[in-house]
Design a protein around this motif. Structure first.
Motif, PDB file in Angstrom:
ATOM      1  N   MET A   1     -10.910   8.680  35.618  1.00 63.94           N
ATOM      2  CA  MET A   1      -9.584   9.289  35.760  1.00 63.94           C
ATOM      3  C   MET A   1      -9.014   9.688  34.397  1.00 63.94           C
ATOM      4  N   ASP A   2      -9.236   8.852  33.393  1.00 63.58           N
ATOM      5  CA  ASP A   2      -8.741   9.155  32.049  1.00 63.58           C
ATOM      6  C   ASP A   2      -9.428  10.397  31.483  1.00 63.58           C
ATOM      7  N   ILE A   3     -10.719  10.528  31.745  1.00 63.81           N
ATOM      8  CA  ILE A   3     -11.455  11.695  31.270  1.00 63.81           C
ATOM      9  C   ILE A   3     -10.920  12.966  31.926  1.00 63.81           C
ATOM     10  N   TYR A   4     -10.692  12.899  33.245  1.00 62.33           N
ATOM     11  CA  TYR A   4     -10.144  14.061  33.951  1.00 62.33           C
ATOM     12  C   TYR A   4      -8.730  14.397  33.464  1.00 62.33           C
ATOM     13  N   LEU A   5      -7.956  13.389  33.162  1.00 67.78           N
ATOM     14  CA  LEU A   5      -6.595  13.600  32.653  1.00 67.78           C
ATOM     15  C   LEU A   5      -6.624  14.274  31.278  1.00 67.78           C
ATOM     16  N   VAL A   6      -7.487  13.824  30.402  1.00 68.44           N
ATOM     17  CA  VAL A   6      -7.612  14.414  29.061  1.00 68.44           C
ATOM     18  C   VAL A   6      -8.143  15.840  29.162  1.00 68.44           C
ATOM     19  N   LEU A   7      -9.144  16.057  30.022  1.00 72.12           N
ATOM     20  CA  LEU A   7      -9.686  17.409  30.190  1.00 72.12           C
ATOM     21  C   LEU A   7      -8.627  18.351  30.785  1.00 72.12           C
ATOM     22  N   GLY A   8      -7.850  17.884  31.718  1.00 69.00           N
ATOM     23  CA  GLY A   8      -6.787  18.698  32.317  1.00 69.00           C
ATOM     24  C   GLY A   8      -5.708  19.046  31.306  1.00 69.00           C
ATOM     25  N   ALA A   9      -5.284  18.090  30.505  1.00 71.59           N
ATOM     26  CA  ALA A   9      -4.272  18.337  29.478  1.00 71.59           C
ATOM     27  C   ALA A   9      -4.803  19.293  28.408  1.00 71.59           C
ATOM     28  N   GLY A  10      -6.053  19.097  28.024  1.00 70.23           N
ATOM     29  CA  GLY A  10      -6.670  19.993  27.039  1.00 70.23           C
ATOM     30  C   GLY A  10      -6.793  21.411  27.573  1.00 70.23           C
ATOM     31  N   GLY A  11      -7.201  21.545  28.836  1.00 66.90           N
ATOM     32  CA  GLY A  11      -7.312  22.872  29.453  1.00 66.90           C
ATOM     33  C   GLY A  11      -5.950  23.553  29.566  1.00 66.90           C
TER      34      GLY A  11
END
Length: 181
Positions: free
Chosen positions: A4-14
């Motif tokens: 979930m943390d990885i998806y959150l970081v990828l979403g914020a970065g995108g």
């Protein structure tokens, strides 16, 4: 939880990259492409360039004249530029440089002071576009004499900003320091 943390970081970065891309695209459109498109579509007269000519008071005096030079940059109907006024008489020479901005409307050019001009450098003009000349009235403040001058002016496209150096007829017998150079 790590996934979930990885998806959150990828979403914020995108989201950050997409926002930056859209802001850059907006800037490119507003500052580069839209003005270029407006200039391409504009079919009116082009006043950009250098203009030179003479002006005279409503009641001309013998041995006096005013040299006028304009350097204009036009963006569709908006005009910006620099005005040089050089008033020569038997007694003195007065020079004035004024930054101007104006608009082009129905065959007339209106020029006025810009925000960068101080109170000592004020000028305004209403000029009619007649072929390759601008003719009209110019009102300016002469800070040296502390007077407001109104003159008729006529300027034409100039190959260079250099005007011929005119001399009053009385100045031929006067010393070289008295001549308008």
């Amino acid at each position: 939880m790590e996934e979930m943390d990885i998806y959150l970081v990828l979403g914020a970065g995108g989201a950050f990259v997409a926002t930056f891309f859209l802001l850059a695209l907006k800037s490119l459109w507003l500052h580069d492409l839209l003005p270029l498109w407006r200039r391409w579509r504009y079919r009116g007269v082009n006043l950009s360039g250098e203009w030179a000519g003479l002006g005279n008071a409503s009641v001309p005096a013998a041995g006096e004249w005013t040299e006028i030079r304009l350097q204009l940059q036009q963006h569709t109907r908006e005009v910006r530029g620099q005005l040089w006024i050089r008033h020569c008489s038997e007694e003195n020479i007065a020079e004035l440089k004024v930054p101007l901005a104006g608009t082009l409307t129905e065959g007339h050019l209106t020029l006025g002071p810009t925000d960068t001009g101080g109170p000592a450098s004020l000028a305004t003009a209403l000029l009619k576009i007649q072929g390759s000349s601008l003719n009209g009235q110019l009102i300016y403040r002469d800070a040296q004499a502390d007077v407001v001058q109104g003159i008729q002016m006529s300027v034409h496209r100039a190959a260079s900003m250099a005007l011929p150096r005119l001399r009053p007829t009385v100045a031929l017998a006067a010393p070289a320091g008295m001549e308008c150079m």
